[in-house]
Design a protein around this motif. Structure first.
Motif, PDB file in Angstrom:
ATOM      1  N   SER A 135     -51.659  29.614   7.987  1.00 15.13           N
ATOM      2  CA  SER A 135     -52.456  28.635   8.812  1.00 15.13           C
ATOM      3  C   SER A 135     -51.929  28.720  10.242  1.00 15.13           C
ATOM      4  CB  SER A 135     -52.215  27.136   8.041  1.00 15.13           C
ATOM      5  OG  SER A 135     -52.880  26.169   9.000  1.00 15.13           O
ATOM      6  N   GLY A 136     -52.589  28.620  11.216  1.00 18.20           N
ATOM      7  CA  GLY A 136     -52.121  28.411  12.561  1.00 18.20           C
ATOM      8  C   GLY A 136     -51.835  30.055  13.125  1.00 18.20           C
TER       9      GLY A 136
ATOM     10  N   GLY B  81     -53.664  31.971  14.433  1.00 19.27           N
ATOM     11  CA  GLY B  81     -54.832  32.431  15.375  1.00 19.27           C
ATOM     12  C   GLY B  81     -56.010  33.078  14.847  1.00 19.27           C
ATOM     13  N   LYS B  82     -56.086  33.002  13.719  1.00 19.86           N
ATOM     14  CA  LYS B  82     -57.314  33.778  13.010  1.00 19.86           C
ATOM     15  C   LYS B  82     -58.551  33.181  13.598  1.00 19.86           C
ATOM     16  CE  LYS B  82     -56.190  32.750   8.633  1.00 19.86           C
ATOM     17  NZ  LYS B  82     -55.191  31.714   8.996  1.00 19.86           N
ATOM     18  N   SER B  83     -58.759  31.999  13.506  1.00 18.29           N
ATOM     19  CA  SER B  83     -59.745  31.503  13.984  1.00 18.29           C
ATOM     20  C   SER B  83     -60.188  31.569  15.662  1.00 18.29           C
ATOM     21  CB  SER B  83     -59.925  30.011  13.868  1.00 18.29           C
ATOM     22  OG  SER B  83     -60.092  29.754  12.451  1.00 18.29           O
ATOM     23  N   THR B  84     -58.972  31.653  16.372  1.00 19.89           N
ATOM     24  CA  THR B  84     -59.093  31.623  17.772  1.00 19.89           C
ATOM     25  C   THR B  84     -59.532  33.116  17.942  1.00 19.89           C
ATOM     26  OG1 THR B  84     -57.276  30.040  17.845  1.00 19.89           O
ATOM     27  CG2 THR B  84     -57.877  31.319  19.931  1.00 19.89           C
TER      28      THR B  84
ATOM     29  N   PRO C 171     -46.223  28.198  17.705  1.00 15.64           N
ATOM     30  CA  PRO C 171     -46.841  29.172  18.631  1.00 15.64           C
ATOM     31  C   PRO C 171     -46.509  28.526  20.120  1.00 15.64           C
ATOM     32  CG  PRO C 171     -48.683  27.984  17.604  1.00 15.64           C
ATOM     33  CD  PRO C 171     -47.479  27.410  17.051  1.00 15.64           C
TER      34      PRO C 171
HETATM   35  N1  LIG Z   1     -58.361  24.142  21.694  1.00 13.68           N
HETATM   36  C1  LIG Z   1     -57.219  24.321  21.438  1.00 13.68           C
HETATM   37  N2  LIG Z   1     -56.132  23.770  22.100  1.00 13.68           N
HETATM   38  C2  LIG Z   1     -55.052  24.004  21.950  1.00 13.68           C
HETATM   39  N3  LIG Z   1     -54.394  24.681  20.903  1.00 13.68           N
HETATM   40  C3  LIG Z   1     -55.228  25.253  20.216  1.00 13.68           C
HETATM   41  C4  LIG Z   1     -56.746  25.308  20.193  1.00 13.68           C
HETATM   42  N4  LIG Z   1     -57.140  25.892  18.980  1.00 13.68           N
HETATM   43  C5  LIG Z   1     -56.395  26.373  18.299  1.00 13.68           C
HETATM   44  N5  LIG Z   1     -54.971  26.097  18.921  1.00 13.68           N
HETATM   45  C6  LIG Z   1     -53.509  26.235  18.444  1.00 13.68           C
HETATM   46  O1  LIG Z   1     -53.652  27.811  18.336  1.00 13.68           O
HETATM   47  C7  LIG Z   1     -53.070  28.045  17.110  1.00 13.68           C
HETATM   48  C8  LIG Z   1     -53.888  28.991  16.343  1.00 13.68           C
HETATM   49  O2  LIG Z   1     -55.042  28.261  15.684  1.00 13.68           O
HETATM   50  P1  LIG Z   1     -56.203  28.834  14.874  1.00 13.68           P
HETATM   51  O3  LIG Z   1     -57.257  27.630  14.588  1.00 13.68           O
HETATM   52  O4  LIG Z   1     -56.502  30.047  15.428  1.00 13.68           O
HETATM   53  O5  LIG Z   1     -55.218  29.352  13.751  1.00 13.68           O
HETATM   54  P2  LIG Z   1     -55.910  29.880  12.204  1.00 13.68           P
HETATM   55  O6  LIG Z   1     -55.202  31.143  11.800  1.00 13.68           O
HETATM   56  O7  LIG Z   1     -57.384  29.756  12.200  1.00 13.68           O
HETATM   57  O8  LIG Z   1     -55.330  28.688  11.117  1.00 13.68           O
HETATM   58  P3  LIG Z   1     -56.157  28.196   9.810  1.00 13.68           P
HETATM   59  O9  LIG Z   1     -55.739  29.122   8.826  1.00 13.68           O
HETATM   60  O10 LIG Z   1     -55.536  26.686   9.708  1.00 13.68           O
HETATM   61  O11 LIG Z   1     -57.654  28.046  10.235  1.00 13.68           O
HETATM   62  C9  LIG Z   1     -52.680  27.074  16.525  1.00 13.68           C
HETATM   63  O12 LIG Z   1     -51.308  26.630  16.584  1.00 13.68           O
HETATM   64  C10 LIG Z   1     -53.637  25.884  16.973  1.00 13.68           C
HETATM   65  O13 LIG Z   1     -52.816  24.571  16.932  1.00 13.68           O
END
Ligand SMILES: Nc1ncnc2c1ncn2[C@@H]1O[C@H](COP(=O)(O)OP(=O)(O)OP(=O)(O)O)[C@@H](O)[C@H]1O
Ligand SMILES: Nc1ncnc2c1ncn2[C@@H]1O[C@H](COP(=O)(O)OP(=O)(O)OP(=O)(O)O)[C@@H](O)[C@H]1O
Ligand code: SF4
Ligand SMILES: [Mg+2]
Ligand SMILES: [Mg+2]
Lengths: 348, 323, 343
Positions: A51-52, A54-57, A282
């Protein structure tokens, strides 16, 4: 096979601001910080990480729902990194997303038919009659009853909603579907239904997937190649066979060995590496190798000074890792992983 | 904390400028001539012109505004009433205690009603107490407070003769003959205004508190507390109350502005010489200094009150420690 | 006599839509020092079963029947003050969501001290000392300073450690862990599971591990209950359950699991949805989704009967023994990746 998607050194930083009237940027969340990979047409690239990381981003940048801070995204031979809304429009037809939360990702006030027809509407495809026929066909393909056309999302279970989301993504025959944790919210038996469906669709419609999940078992089941991410960076990529059989990065190893095995005999026999601590923020990621504060192979003066580059594994076409002290075999237990052969040689 | 304070002060300053400026602009836009009004019936043009000069009404609006700010900053003066020439500060000094008495007493009263009723009806949903509480809430919310005030005056004050119907008595005892004063008389005279002010809000807050307590009762950490072996009363006091007051405090902060509006009516209905009554007198006479003074005071109290609410909130909720 | 004996437990919720039969006739026993795994899909009644055991379901909206005997004492008819003495002292509980299970406005230390002082007549200082010690035991670094932090200053994994510390602080004989790792990342999950094993070895508590992850059960449990539609549908020693599951739902669960160590190209899927507990199907609750259903299944509820050769392996299914053996043999071949038979 040809490359459908090439991502080079992708970066996405979110500003952390303070102040009501005068927003002052006090820090940056380096959510994605230098991710490179390619996806061949017809294959599935699995992306795992905690989690976190950055996969979704990353996914949202690739789908251009977010503006990347840096790097390059080449889709189907065209650089789409900084295309504007109108320029992206025709490209969106070829690139669809399926989201994690089957409850939040469907508009509750729209009928299933309208939801699935949305991409057809947006791109102005077909007459009303054509669209309706197409939607019913799609519902059938994803295993829903075409008579569900006029129902609302809340009348469906989680698994059925995920099917609706998939039908919508399929509506205009995209080339690439980015699935962001499509089964994480589902029960195992329903998860199996959706995973099978995605596989069938890939076979029937020549789809290419980027499949994001935090469940390594699921990723292994659906992917051809896998990318492991840690704190915004890929730490290892490779074909599924190689990466799962012989992980090189200590984090991949720890991740693999952390998955509980649904077999008591195998479970008792296996070697396990349990990491200490939590994933750091991060906002101020650790210097050099981001994994170093939790790494069992950490060497002071090296790992926290020199950033390891993605290095190809000798004798393998696309298996690479970013680590100064890659695992020399697999499986390993905690004591074994702490013993680093050729340590002296590596620290210059 | 310093960050927060600086932001607050900045914000207060900003509000001050906006509020006073808007008052001036409205005053300027409305086609009226306070000088004529102040001159009264005998309006010789020279007199009017003299008054106009006297009151600086001959100057352009921005200069008038500047003069006002200058006097305020330099001399702490709000100016003099156009109508009776008294210093606005003195006038406010007499009226503020009246309004404050009504508002503070009203708030204390409705919280004293709403907190226990809300909590008890949340703990015993669908009980008789809960149901009668809800009927009270419905009545309280749907009936306008002026109407309730009038009914109270008629029934309690006039027909039953239990309470005085109007007039304000000072809290501080004086021995002047014919002047009522002292805490007892003060509260006695304010009873009806307080009730009038409190009914609507008490109803609203009862409902709000009931909903919040019920929601908090279903939180996971409340289950955790019960799983630890805490008794129901301990769970309520230690785990539910503070958490369920968070939203109430926020709403309380937002409500003060509305409450000040309500006070205007109450002061008129009960003939209380407070800020609201003064405002209603000053407005049709275009007594700008008085109006601005009242607006300014209202703004200031809203700001102060919000500040207190913020501090209270931060104390209640460690996640929001003033950053 | 087992430490915890549950007999024919029923929990029904009265709702506006009708009566939800959340738990229907669950029985099991838990011995000292053992771990009981409870698996099942969402809504199968896992949490409600154990909330009922703890006396934490609201009796105003729920009807409870049956018997829960803890160390010989009947809990369902115990007074609420008696239950308060047992909860947190003899039976500790850990909940799923570490983010919401701690009071956000109280310090970590305060919450741990509360657990101590509710059951022990000790001074503030002593309670605090025990709180710090408990945090050290669950491997929170710098426990002496972290006690004065608020929950939001802790990560998810650390909060779950705090929950464990809180459940353990009075050294209870039973710990009920309701999906303690579901909300956590895999590497954190591995930490927590290892910690729980270690603490069990140190203190000898019996653990109930509620989860929907068969992997977690396989790692931790001695005995397993498989729940479906508010009932136990299979019950066995962990090795027996994984080596020779006896009824179609358990087969389906095992088959639908993508696994690291096995190579089936296609997952076995259970069609349809879990049953409604408002209008449960007649007969076997699994019959609308079962591939082997026949008339008797729709008419009659199968009893929880022991396997012919193993008295402690019990399951609900009308299929006869030969048939069952044949089906499982075929499935097992498919599961363990004898390619070709997989598709
Ligand atoms: N719009 C935003 N503004 C600021 N920080 C963000 C934003 N979107 C995501 N983040 C931060 O960027 C980092 C990566 O987030 P992301 O959602 O990409 O993680 P993830 O790997 O998809 O996690 P998960 O498994 O929980 O879905 C996290 O620390 C999150 O808090
Ligand atoms: N207070 C309640 N009122 C009405 N129905 C309830 C209540 N609590 C639980 N239920 C119902 O009881 C059933 C069993 O719920 P339970 O929480 O035990 O499931 P579970 O097996 O723990 O599932 P999960 O894996 O989602 O936690 C569900 O259908 C749920 O809707
Ligand atoms: S009893 Fe019948 S319906 Fe139930 S699991 Fe066995 S075969 Fe399937
Ligand atoms: Mg995500
Ligand atoms: Mg549950």
């Amino acid at each position: 096979m040809s490359e459908l998607l090439v991502v080079e050194d992708l970066q996405k930083y979110f500003p952390v601001t303070r102040g009501l009237v005068f927003q002052k940027e006090i820090a940056q969340v380096k959510a994605v910080d230098g991710v490179s990979f390619t996806v061949e047409a017809g294959e599935t690239l699995g992306v795992v990480g905690e989690s976190g990381c950055g996969k979704s981003t990353m996914a949202r940048c690739v789908a251009r729902l977010l503006e990347p801070t840096g790097g390059k995204i080449i889709f189907d031979g065209r650089d789409i990194t900084h295309l504007g809304r109108t320029q992206m429009r025709p490209i969106r037809r070829d690139m669809m997303m399926v989201f994690q939360d089957p409850y939040a990702s469907l508009n509750a006030r729209k009928r299933v038919g309208e939801i699935v027809a949305e991409p057809l509407d947006v791109h102005g495809i077909g007459t009303d009659k054509d669209r309706k026929r197409r939607v019913q066909e799609l519902l059938e393909i994803v295993g829903l009853n075409p008579e569900h056309y006029n129902r609302f999302p809340h009348e469906f279970s989680g698994g059925q909603r995920q099917r609706i989301g998939i039908a919508r993504a399929l509506a205009i025959n995209p080339k690439l579907i980015i699935c962001d944790e499509p089964v994480s919210a589902l029960d195992v038996s329903v998860q199996a239904q959706i995973l099978n469906l995605l596989k069938d669709l890939q076979r029937d419609f020549d789809l290419t997937y980027i499949f994001i999940a935090h469940d390594l078992n699921v990723v292994r089941h659906v992917s051809d190649r896998v990318m492991v991410m840690y704190l915004g960076k890929p730490v290892e990529t490779g074909s599924k066979q190689e990466l799962y059989a012989e992980p090189k990065h200590p984090y991949s190893g720890a991740l693999l060995s952390a998955v509980p095995i649904a077999d008591p005999t195998l479970g008792r026999a296996r070697k396990q590496i349990v990491l200490t601590g939590d994933v750091p923020s991060p906002i101020n990621p650790p210097a050099a190798c981001r994994f170093h504060p939790r790494c069992p192979r950490f060497v002071d003066g090296k790992c926290n000074v020199d950033e390891p580059e993605l290095t190809p594994v000798a004798g393998s076409s696309d298996h690479s890792y970013a680590c100064h002290f890659p695992l020399e075999r697999w499986p390993m237990d905690e004591d074994e992983i702490r013993r680093r052969p050729s340590l002296a040689a590596s620290v210059d | 904390m310093t960050q927060y304070l600086i932001r607050r002060i900045f914000w207060a300053f900003f509000l001050f400028v906006v509020a006073t400026m808007i008052t001036y602009v409205i005053f300027f836009v409305v086609p009226a001539d306070p000088a004529t009004l102040a001159a009264g019936k005998a309006t010789k043009p020279e007199i009017v012109a003299h008054i106009r000069r006297e009151l600086h009404l001959n100057l352009p609006i921005y200069q008038q505004y500047w003069l006002f700010v200058w006097n305020l900053v330099r001399h702490g003066s709000f100016g003099y009433s156009f109508v009776n020439g008294l210093p606005v500060r003195t006038m406010l000094g007499q009226e503020i205690p009246v309004t404050a008495s009504i508002v503070v007493g009203g708030v204390v009263m409705y919280l004293a009603i709403a907190i226990p009723t809300g909590v008890i009806s949340a703990l015993r949903p669908r009980s008789i107490l809960d149901r009668s509480g809800m009927i009270f809430v419905l009545v309280g919310i749907s009936a306008p407070s002026v109407w309730i005030g009038l009914i109270l005056i008629y029934l309690v004050g006039f027909r039953l003769g239990w309470t005085p119907i109007g007039d304000y008595c000072n809290l501080k005892p004086t021995h002047a003959i014919g002047v009522c004063s002292g805490p007892g008389q003060w509260a006695y005279h304010l009873l009806l205004p307080w009730i009038t002010l409190a009914v609507g809000s008490a109803a609203l807050y009862t409902r709000l508190i009931r909903a919040n307590v019920m929601e908090t009762m279903s939180e996971d950490y409340v289950r955790t507390a019960r799983a630890k072996g805490a008794s129901p009363s301990r769970v309520l006091v230690q785990h539910v109350l503070r958490n369920s007051m968070l939203q109430v405090v926020t709403i309380l902060g937002m409500d003060l502005g509305l409450l000040l509006g309500g006070v205007v009516f109450i002061e008129i209905v009960f003939g209380m010489p407070g800020l609201g009554a003064q405002l209603v007198q000053a407005a049709p006479r275009f007594d700008l200094p008085v109006i601005v003074g009242i607006v300014l005071f209202a703004t200031l109290s809203v700001i102060t009150f919000n500040f207190l609410v913020d501090v209270l909130y931060a104390w209640l909720d460690p996640r929001i420690r003033l950053a | 006599m087992a430490l915890l004996e549950v007999q024919d437990l029923h929990t029904r919720f009265r709702t506006d839509d009708g009566v939800v039969k959340a738990v229907s006739g669950v029985s099991f026993e838990l011995d000292r020092g053992k771990t009981l795994g409870v698996v099942g899909e969402s809504g199968s009644g896992k949490s409600v079963t154990f909330l009922t055991v703890m006396g934490l379901v609201d009796r105003k909206i729920a009807e409870v029947e049956g018997s829960v005997r803890y160390d010989g004492e009947e809990l369902l008819r115990a007074s609420s003050s008696r239950l308060q003495k047992i909860r947190g002292r003899r039976i500790g509980m850990i909940f799923q969501d570490p983010m919401t299970s701690l009071n956000p406005v109280k310090k970590i230390g305060w919450q741990l001290e509360e657990a101590v002082r509710l059951h022990n007549d000790v001074s503030r200082d002593e309670a605090r000392r025990r709180a710090i010690q408990a945090l050290q035991e669950v491997e929170i670094p710098r426990a002496e300073t972290r006690v004065d932090d608020y929950p939001h200053q802790f990560s998810g994994g650390m909060r779950q450690r705090v929950m464990i510390a809180m459940a353990l602080i009075n050294q209870p004989e039973v710990i009920i862990a309701d999906e303690p790792t579901t909300a956590l990342d895999v590497t954190t999950q591995a930490q927590i599971l290892r910690l729980m094993k270690k603490l069990q070895d140190d203190h000898g508590a019996a653990i109930v591990m509620i989860t929907h992850d068969l992997g977690v059960v396989a790692e931790l449990a001695d005995d397993v209950l498989v729940m479906y539609g508010g009932r136990v549908v299979e019950e066995a020693k962990v090795d027996d359950l994984f080596a020779a599951p006896q009824m179609p739902y358990t087969w389906g669960l095992l088959g639908s699991l993508p696994r690291l160590e096995q190579v089936a190209t296609r997952l076995e899927q259970i069609p349809g949805q879990p049953p409604s507990l408002l209008h449960p199907p007649r007969g076997c609750a699994f019959n609308p989704r079962c591939a082997y259903v026949f008339d008797k299944c729709r008419a009659e509820l199968p009893g929880l009967d022991p396997a012919p050769d193993k008295a402690d392996h019990r399951y609900r299914c009308h299929l006869d023994d030969a048939e069952r053996e044949r089906i499982w043999a075929a499935k097992k071949a498919a599961l363990t990746g004898v390619e070709g038979s997989a598709a």
